[in-house]
Design an enzyme around this catalytic site. Structure first.
Site, PDB file in Angstrom:
ATOM      1  N   ASP A  21       0.837  -1.211   0.000  1.00  0.00           N
ATOM      2  CA  ASP A  21       0.000   0.000   0.000  1.00  0.00           C
ATOM      3  C   ASP A  21       0.868   1.256   0.000  1.00  0.00           C
ATOM      4  OD1 ASP A  21      -2.322   1.447   0.018  1.00  0.00           O
ATOM      5  OD2 ASP A  21      -2.710   1.206   2.166  1.00  0.00           O
ATOM      6  N   ASN A  69     -10.585  -2.515  -6.380  1.00  0.00           N
ATOM      7  CA  ASN A  69      -9.750  -1.634  -7.217  1.00  0.00           C
ATOM      8  C   ASN A  69     -10.344  -1.380  -8.605  1.00  0.00           C
ATOM      9  OD1 ASN A  69      -6.555  -2.836  -5.898  1.00  0.00           O
ATOM     10  ND2 ASN A  69      -7.783  -1.075  -5.292  1.00  0.00           N
TER      11      ASN A  69
HETATM   12  C1  FPP Z   1      -1.789   0.128  -3.471  1.00  0.00           C
HETATM   13  O1  FPP Z   1      -1.343   1.468  -3.429  1.00  0.00           O
HETATM   14  C2  FPP Z   1      -1.192  -0.598  -4.603  1.00  0.00           C
HETATM   15  C3  FPP Z   1      -1.898  -1.192  -5.619  1.00  0.00           C
HETATM   16  C4  FPP Z   1      -3.365  -1.131  -5.679  1.00  0.00           C
HETATM   17  C5  FPP Z   1      -1.224  -1.848  -6.748  1.00  0.00           C
HETATM   18  C6  FPP Z   1       0.036  -2.582  -6.431  1.00  0.00           C
HETATM   19  C7  FPP Z   1       0.665  -3.039  -7.681  1.00  0.00           C
HETATM   20  C8  FPP Z   1       2.003  -2.973  -7.950  1.00  0.00           C
HETATM   21  C9  FPP Z   1       3.033  -2.534  -7.003  1.00  0.00           C
HETATM   22  C10 FPP Z   1       2.483  -3.495  -9.252  1.00  0.00           C
HETATM   23  C11 FPP Z   1       2.752  -4.918  -8.944  1.00  0.00           C
HETATM   24  C12 FPP Z   1       3.310  -5.681 -10.013  1.00  0.00           C
HETATM   25  C13 FPP Z   1       3.385  -7.029  -9.919  1.00  0.00           C
HETATM   26  C14 FPP Z   1       3.963  -7.808 -11.024  1.00  0.00           C
HETATM   27  C15 FPP Z   1       2.874  -7.772  -8.736  1.00  0.00           C
HETATM   28  P1  FPP Z   1      -2.432   2.622  -3.560  1.00  0.00           P
HETATM   29  O2  FPP Z   1      -2.573   2.958  -4.993  1.00  0.00           O
HETATM   30  O3  FPP Z   1      -3.691   2.215  -2.876  1.00  0.00           O
HETATM   31  O4  FPP Z   1      -1.734   3.792  -2.779  1.00  0.00           O
HETATM   32  P2  FPP Z   1      -2.432   4.954  -1.912  1.00  0.00           P
HETATM   33  O5  FPP Z   1      -3.124   4.265  -0.770  1.00  0.00           O
HETATM   34  O6  FPP Z   1      -1.265   5.786  -1.471  1.00  0.00           O
HETATM   35  O7  FPP Z   1      -3.365   5.688  -2.823  1.00  0.00           O
END
Ligand code: FPP
Length: 247
Positions: A21, A69
């Protein structure tokens, strides 16, 4: 003594689950679009996968995309799916080189076709690897998974291949998308949020939970080692008393 050396190899968790996250906030701090945070999060995925393989952690499950998501702005969803397809296709060779098996859990049929095919291909190409298993939770939510398990069990009752009186915990466990995978002993969540967010609700029943303020794109091997060391200092009682554990 380095952090890595402080890890007791005989008390290593077999399975570590991670809620990655903070990508969006990381991007904002860098004055960039949210996808820039996801792109930089891929480096952290590589770091923890490599660290897990080096240490001998048998399973790593990463919450990469939740059912919820899908409700994000469409541009972000499309960019994230493209990033996943791209990353999976270029990392398959590295997974094979390092003897790492790829698996995926979730409502995979709801993924865009190219993403689904790329994923299935990588799963097929890495299926004989034995060092560590990397499980990607994609279009996953625990409530979706439990609902799906209930449907499968109900169908078996309907067609009389299962009797209601024979249902026990193992029946539920074996109908989850994680069937055959041991429960995580440790769950890590980055970015300072203290929630489970519909992740592995059944499987985390006895897991140790570890929260760090680090945003996912800043998460490195050292942070992973710290979480494991913290876990190794905890007493896992499974409902028993401390005295019972000693005797
Ligand atoms: C949460 O941060 C993250 C995600 C919803 C996506 C995670 C995906 C990756 C790191 C790419 C992964 C790639 C592979 C191959 C597994 P957020 O967007 O909710 O952050 P925020 O809470 O700060 O808005």
């Amino acid at each position: 003594m380095s952090l890595k050396e402080k890890i007791n190899p005989s008390k290593l968790p077999q399975h570590i689950a991670i809620i990655m996250d903070g990508n969006g906030r990381w991007a904002k701090q860098h004055g960039a679009e949210r996808i820039y945070g996801h792109e930089n999060g891929v480096k952290s995925v590589r770091e923890v996968t490599e660290a897990a393989a080096e240490l001998g952690v048998k399973y790593i499950t990463l919450y990469a995309f939740s059912t919820e998501n899908w409700n994000r702005p469409q541009a972000e969803v499309i960019a994230l799916m493209q990033l996943l397809v791209h990353t999976i296709s270029i990392e398959t060779a590295t997974l094979n080189k390092n003897n790492i098996r790829l698996l995926a859990i979730g409502d995979l049929k709801s993924l865009p076709q190219d993403c689904y095919h790329e994923l299935q291909e990588a799963i097929e190409k890495t299926k004989n690897n034995t060092r560590t298993t990397l499980v990607l939770a994609l279009s996953y939510s625990a409530r979706w998974e439990l609902t799906d398990a209930v449907k499968q069990i109900a169908e078996k009752i309907e067609n009389k291949t299962l009797s209601a009186k024979d249902i026990n915990e193992n029946t539920i466990t074996s109908h989850l998308s994680t069937a055959g995978i041991p429960e995580p002993e440790l769950m890590i969540r980055t970015s300072g949020e203290h929630r489970i967010s519909n992740f592995l609700l059944w499987q985390l029943a006895y897991s140790e939970l570890y929260f760090t303020d680090k945003l996912w794109p800043d998460f490195r091997k050292e942070d992973f080692y710290e979480a494991i060391i913290d876990y190794q200092h905890r007493e896992r009682r499974f409902g028993k008393t401390s005295e019972q554990l000693i005797s």
